[in-house]
Design a protein around this motif. Structure first.
Motif, mmCIF file in Angstrom:
data_model
loop_
_atom_site.group_PDB
_atom_site.id
_atom_site.type_symbol
_atom_site.label_atom_id
_atom_site.label_comp_id
_atom_site.label_asym_id
_atom_site.label_seq_id
_atom_site.Cartn_x
_atom_site.Cartn_y
_atom_site.Cartn_z
ATOM 1 N N GLY A 36 0.889 -1.082 -0.035
ATOM 2 C CA GLY A 36 -0.018 -0.094 -0.058
ATOM 3 C C GLY A 36 0.767 1.205 0.041
ATOM 4 O O GLY A 36 0.732 2.351 -0.655
ATOM 5 N N ARG A 37 1.913 1.141 0.952
ATOM 6 C CA ARG A 37 2.801 2.234 0.848
ATOM 7 C C ARG A 37 3.501 2.562 -0.451
ATOM 8 O O ARG A 37 3.763 3.788 -0.875
ATOM 9 C CB ARG A 37 3.954 2.330 2.003
ATOM 10 C CG ARG A 37 3.548 2.523 3.473
ATOM 11 C CD ARG A 37 4.584 2.815 4.165
ATOM 12 N NE ARG A 37 5.547 1.590 4.506
ATOM 13 C CZ ARG A 37 5.271 0.630 5.211
ATOM 14 N NH1 ARG A 37 4.431 0.793 6.223
ATOM 15 N NH2 ARG A 37 5.955 -0.216 5.297
ATOM 16 N N ARG A 38 3.884 1.597 -1.018
ATOM 17 C CA ARG A 38 4.626 1.524 -2.449
ATOM 18 C C ARG A 38 3.699 2.099 -3.442
ATOM 19 O O ARG A 38 4.118 3.025 -4.138
ATOM 20 C CB ARG A 38 5.162 0.098 -2.850
ATOM 21 C CG ARG A 38 6.484 -0.188 -2.419
ATOM 22 C CD ARG A 38 7.334 -1.141 -3.292
ATOM 23 N NE ARG A 38 6.328 -2.414 -3.445
ATOM 24 C CZ ARG A 38 6.656 -3.384 -2.665
ATOM 25 N NH1 ARG A 38 7.385 -3.263 -1.651
ATOM 26 N NH2 ARG A 38 5.793 -4.426 -2.687
ATOM 27 N N SER A 39 2.484 1.657 -3.433
ATOM 28 C CA SER A 39 1.610 2.275 -4.259
ATOM 29 C C SER A 39 1.199 3.585 -4.222
ATOM 30 O O SER A 39 1.019 4.461 -5.037
ATOM 31 C CB SER A 39 0.330 1.470 -4.399
ATOM 32 O OG SER A 39 -0.835 2.094 -4.493
ATOM 33 N N SER A 40 1.072 3.974 -2.984
ATOM 34 C CA SER A 40 0.817 5.447 -2.650
ATOM 35 C C SER A 40 2.013 6.388 -2.938
ATOM 36 O O SER A 40 1.854 7.494 -3.493
ATOM 37 C CB SER A 40 0.522 5.563 -1.290
ATOM 38 O OG SER A 40 1.288 5.322 -0.253
ATOM 39 N N HIS A 41 3.148 6.033 -2.934
ATOM 40 C CA HIS A 41 4.446 6.621 -3.119
ATOM 41 C C HIS A 41 4.349 6.884 -4.825
ATOM 42 O O HIS A 41 4.647 7.969 -5.411
ATOM 43 C CB HIS A 41 5.693 5.962 -2.926
ATOM 44 C CG HIS A 41 6.113 6.413 -1.528
ATOM 45 N ND1 HIS A 41 7.022 5.361 -0.586
ATOM 46 C CD2 HIS A 41 5.440 7.176 -0.547
ATOM 47 C CE1 HIS A 41 6.953 5.810 0.553
ATOM 48 N NE2 HIS A 41 6.187 6.781 0.767
ATOM 49 N N ALA A 42 4.102 5.617 -5.388
ATOM 50 C CA ALA A 42 4.319 5.795 -6.825
ATOM 51 C C ALA A 42 3.168 6.782 -7.524
ATOM 52 O O ALA A 42 3.387 7.687 -8.425
ATOM 53 C CB ALA A 42 3.843 4.459 -7.498
ATOM 54 N N VAL A 43 1.807 6.969 -6.818
ATOM 55 C CA VAL A 43 0.957 7.898 -7.014
ATOM 56 C C VAL A 43 1.397 9.103 -6.971
ATOM 57 O O VAL A 43 1.220 10.045 -7.755
ATOM 58 C CB VAL A 43 -0.294 7.321 -6.310
ATOM 59 C CG1 VAL A 43 -1.236 8.834 -6.690
ATOM 60 C CG2 VAL A 43 -0.841 6.218 -6.938
ATOM 61 N N LEU A 44 2.062 9.415 -5.697
ATOM 62 C CA LEU A 44 2.435 10.697 -5.256
ATOM 63 C C LEU A 44 3.464 11.206 -6.348
ATOM 64 O O LEU A 44 3.417 12.456 -6.870
ATOM 65 C CB LEU A 44 2.942 10.597 -3.920
ATOM 66 C CG LEU A 44 3.454 12.075 -3.399
ATOM 67 C CD1 LEU A 44 2.352 12.870 -2.940
ATOM 68 C CD2 LEU A 44 4.305 11.909 -2.150
#
Lengths: 108, 187
Positions: A36-44
């Motif tokens: 989840g963290r990786r995905s939110s970083h990528a989106v950011l």
């Protein structure tokens, strides 16, 4: 018929309820959280890159627009300067014609 | 070594460009008294910027942009006579009539003077002109640096918003009024 009890045993063994290995729950929860963290970083990051691209394109467009506006103003000033130069030459010329009249030779 | 040479070239070109600019500080004090002023000062950078418009410019302007390096115009108009003394305008004449100028017309009167001079380049070639016209209610200074002479200016009649009046000895005084009228319409 000999195989039946073995099969039954094997099935029983396979379906036997076993307890989960220690820390499995924690590992699964950690993995889910990091995904989840990786995905939110990528989106950011995608958003930051898109914003930067938008700002760059916008700034370039604004710069080009400003340059064009200034160039048009310079062209207008250039034309005005030529008009004034032309007018001044005409005025001087007119003044000279009036003040220094051409003497034509007398003809009989 | 190369850096020094580049710096020297840049410095020389900057000095050359600065030298082409005429000193109009003598008119500063009179600006406050003027009812109308026009101030145009276009250097190489501005002209280059204008040339960036490319084919959108009129062909005549494109041609002039390639040959003219600096355009300076300053006009002051006064509501009534006596707003300035001849001594004040003499300062102007002294400050602008410098450099490689060849006087074409020099007229002095009790309430003003007129100077038209051609600018000469280092090899004696035509490098623009200077007009200073001081009248009782108007002071005008026009300085063009570059390959534009008075005959080329005359050819612009009817183009770029320049009134279509031919410069020449005949009929000039008759048409002067209509030139002013036409310009007023343009402005």
């Amino acid at each position: 018929m000999n195989e039946s009890p073995d099969l039954e045993l094997q099935l029983r063994e396979a379906l036997r309820e076993t307890s989960a290995p220690p820390l499995l729950r924690a590992r699964i929860l950690n993995a889910a959280a990091s995904r989840g963290r990786r995905s939110s970083h990528a989106v950011l990051w995608r958003r930051i890159v898109a914003l930067a691209a938008l700002l760059t394109i916008g700034s370039f467009g604004l710069y080009r627009w400003e340059q064009r506006r200034r160039a048009e103003a310079v062209a207008e000033q250039f034309k005005l300067a030529l008009r004034i130069a032309h007018r001044e030459v005409l005025e001087v010329q007119a003044k000279l014609v009036v003040e220094v009249p051409v003497q034509l030779p007398q003809t009989n | 070594m190369i850096k020094k040479q580049v710096f020297a070239v840049l410095l020389m070109s900057w000095l050359a460009a600065a030298a082409q600019e005429i000193d109009l500080r003598a008119l500063k004090a009179l600006e406050a008294k003027a009812s109308e002023t026009t101030d145009i000062n276009l250097g190489p950078e501005q002209i280059k910027l204008m040339m960036g418009l490319g084919s959108e410019l009129a062909p005549e302007l494109q041609g002039l942009g390639k040959t003219v390096e600096r355009v300076q115009v300053k006009t002051l108009q006064f509501d009534k006579e006596g707003a300035y003394t001849l001594a004040e305008t003499e300062k102007l004449r002294e400050s602008v009539m410098t450099g490689n100028l060849v006087s074409l017309i020099s007229v002095k009167k009790k309430n003003g003077f007129t100077e038209i001079a051609m600018r000469k380049g280092p090899k004696g070639e035509n490098a623009g002109f200077l007009i200073v016209n001081v009248e009782p209610t108007e002071i005008a200074v026009v300085s063009i640096v570059g390959q534009l002479d008075l005959s080329s200016l005359a050819k612009l009649s009817g183009k770029l918003g320049v009134p279509n009046i031919q410069m020449g000895p005949a009929e000039t005084s008759k048409k002067k009024g209509s030139a002013k009228q036409e310009e007023e319409e343009l402005f």
